[in-house]
Design an enzyme around this catalytic site. Structure first.
Site, PDB file in Angstrom:
ATOM      1  N   GLU A 197       1.164  -1.397   0.553  1.00 57.64           N
ATOM      2  CA  GLU A 197       0.051   0.382   0.165  1.00 57.64           C
ATOM      3  C   GLU A 197       1.024   0.982  -0.063  1.00 57.64           C
ATOM      4  OE1 GLU A 197      -2.917  -0.326   2.827  1.00 57.64           O
ATOM      5  OE2 GLU A 197      -3.373  -2.057   2.166  1.00 57.64           O
ATOM      6  N   GLU A 375      -4.941  -8.864   0.289  1.00 54.91           N
ATOM      7  CA  GLU A 375      -5.421  -8.745   1.832  1.00 54.91           C
ATOM      8  C   GLU A 375      -6.991  -8.381   1.485  1.00 54.91           C
ATOM      9  OE1 GLU A 375      -4.322  -5.754   3.867  1.00 54.91           O
ATOM     10  OE2 GLU A 375      -2.222  -6.040   3.747  1.00 54.91           O
TER      11      GLU A 375
HETATM   12  O1  IFM Z   1      -3.584  -2.514   9.096  1.00 57.12           O
HETATM   13  C1  IFM Z   1      -3.687  -2.095   7.503  1.00 57.12           C
HETATM   14  C2  IFM Z   1      -2.887  -3.244   7.190  1.00 57.12           C
HETATM   15  O2  IFM Z   1      -1.870  -2.581   7.620  1.00 57.12           O
HETATM   16  C3  IFM Z   1      -2.616  -2.671   6.117  1.00 57.12           C
HETATM   17  N1  IFM Z   1      -3.817  -2.597   4.985  1.00 57.12           N
HETATM   18  C4  IFM Z   1      -5.267  -2.668   5.163  1.00 57.12           C
HETATM   19  C5  IFM Z   1      -5.086  -2.946   7.258  1.00 57.12           C
HETATM   20  C6  IFM Z   1      -6.274  -2.780   7.633  1.00 57.12           C
HETATM   21  O3  IFM Z   1      -6.746  -1.388   8.061  1.00 57.12           O
END
Ligand code: IFM
Length: 456
Positions: A197, A375
């Site tokens: 990210e 994710e």
């Molecule tokens: O916890 C975060 C992660 O570090 C990066 N993606 C989103 C998750 C949830 O907000």
């Protein structure tokens, strides 16, 4: 007078037609009823059904990075919390690997804490590297495929001190770290994720200023963007040199941006801008072989970087939400973002599984590269949402596979509850709940659902 009326009618007609063109530019998705076993017939052999975590959020004891310092300043983290011992994963590795196995997962995405393996610039920690080597061996022994992330938000303090993402030598330093990771782990790791990210890290750190380094400056934000793109290219090159079999990608946080009103052209344009700038700028740069950033309100960057071409073997989607976008001349950045109309999670964001299918279609159409859902998860302290959330998002993956989109894996965020950055420990994303007093892990209903859905 009649002519004025005709012109006005034509203008209104053209306006509405343009709104409709936007509206029809992407076919709507009708999700209907989610089947009990959405994945049963869709999964290709070798599909990765996994869970994800990140070092700083679970390990505990990470004191050498920019976040540790940021957490120490009052007002930065909700309720004044600090990551501290986090979920104590550093001391519970064997137990947590066993939890992965108990879920029926065949893959695990985790990150290496750069500041832990290189607390002082140029001086590696043998002990820390040995810990990660052992983790990978344990995963392999349990039949779990590792995906290793090199940068998940935290930067070594020594790098943050000279500018972090905007430091001139960030790409070079990151490439050295990537090469070392490749040398040490490459024999057992094929799947590498250079950056997690980078769009969020840049936005929170340099636009909103609510994450390290706490800056609000469009010029530095653009430089931070460029730094992450260059760092990805440099790390991919270094990794390939050490580990020719490496399959390299990165994970971008992708949001569905829909207009707040489908009859407002300005909302459509604002949503389109947000989509281009937030969702695709990193991948577009890689595809073009140019570091390119061109967003209203920020200095433009456009420079060639050949090492970007072919640097990604796959693309990763971190999917959590849809935002409704309203053009607002009075708002910072001229837009106001609101959650969509569906059920909200504990984080106040809409649960919108159709969005995952929409993004999978779009990412495939844009880049034609294998995709991983790197994710996807939900903050759900009372454990009332997670099981349905999982099934409906698995259904989105199944539908994408049925449409011929090469989704190679799905990683649920997260294995265990963890430190959610500036939100502290309150949001609970874990398939296993962590009691932060006793550090005991206990399965949620989501864990049962994950296991039920796992490929057999
Ligand atoms: O916890 C975060 C992660 O570090 C990066 N993606 C989103 C998750 C949830 O907000």
């Amino acid at each position: 007078m009649r002519r004025v009326g005709a012109v006005a009618a034509l203008a209104v007609g053209a306006y509405l037609a343009t709104c409709l063109v936007f509206h029809w530019s992407e076919p709507r998705v009708d999700f209907g009823d989610v089947p009990e076993n959405p994945l049963s017939e869709s999964l290709p052999p070798g599909f990765l059904w996994g869970v994800a975590t990140a070092a700083h959020q679970i390990e505990g004891g990470n004191v050498w990075n920019d976040w540790a310092r940021f957490e120490a300043e009052p007002g930065n983290i909700r309720n004044g919390e600090r990551s501290g011992r986090a979920s104590d994963h550093w001391n519970r590795k064997a137990e947590d690997v066993a939890l992965i196995g108990a879920l029926g997962a065949n893959a695990y995405r985790f990150s290496i804490e750069w500041s832990r393996v290189e607390p002082i610039e140029g001086e590696g920690s043998e002990e820390a590297w040995a810990w990660y080597e052992d983790l990978v061996s344990r995963l392999r022994a349990a039949g779990v495929t590792p995906m290793v992330t090199l940068l998940h938000f935290t930067l070594p303090a020594w790098l943050a001190d000279r500018g972090g993402l905007t430091a001139d030598d960030f790409p070079e330093a990151f490439a050295r770290f990537a090469a070392e990771a490749g040398r040490r782990l490459g024999a057992e790791v094929d799947l590498w994720c250079t950056l997690n990210e980078p769009n969020v890290q840049m936005y929170q750190g340099y636009v909103e200023g609510i994450w390290p380094p706490g800056v609000r400056d469009p010029a530095q934000a653009a430089e931070a963007f460029a730094g992450t793109v260059r760092a990805h290219a440099a790390a991919a090159e270094a990794l390939r040199a050490e580990d020719p079999g490496a399959r390299i990608g990165l994970a971008v946080n992708n949001i569905v941006f829909d207009p707040a009103s489908r009859w407002s052209l300005l909302d459509w344009i604002a949503a389109d801008q947000a989509d281009a700038g937030f969702n695709w700028a990193h991948y577009d740069s890689i595809a073009a072989g140019r570091v390119r950033f061109d967003l209203a309100g920020f200095p433009s960057i456009d420079e060639p970087l050949e090492a970007l071409l072919g640097s990604a073997d796959w693309v990763g989607i971190n999917y959590y939400r849809r935002n409704m976008v309203r053009f607002d001349p009075g708002a910072p950045g001229l837009v106001e973002l609101r959650p969509g109309p569906g059920t909200l999670s504990d984080s106040g964001i809409e649960i919108y599984p159709e969005g995952l299918l929409r993004l999978l279609r779009r990412i495939w159409k844009r880049y034609e590269l294998p995709v991983y859902v790197t994710e996807n998860g939900v903050a759900d302290a009372t454990d009332g949402l997670r099981a349905d959330f999982l099934r409906s998002h698995a259904y989105a993956v199944a539908r994408a596979l049925d449409e011929g989109i090469p989704v190679h894996g799905y990683f649920h965020w997260s294995l265990i509850d963890n430190f959610e950055w500036s939100e502290g420990f309150e949001p609970r994303f874990g398939l296993y709940r962590v009691d932060y007093e006793s550090l005991e892990r206990s399965p949620t209903r989501g864990a049962e659902e994950f296991r039920r859905l796992a490929p057999k």
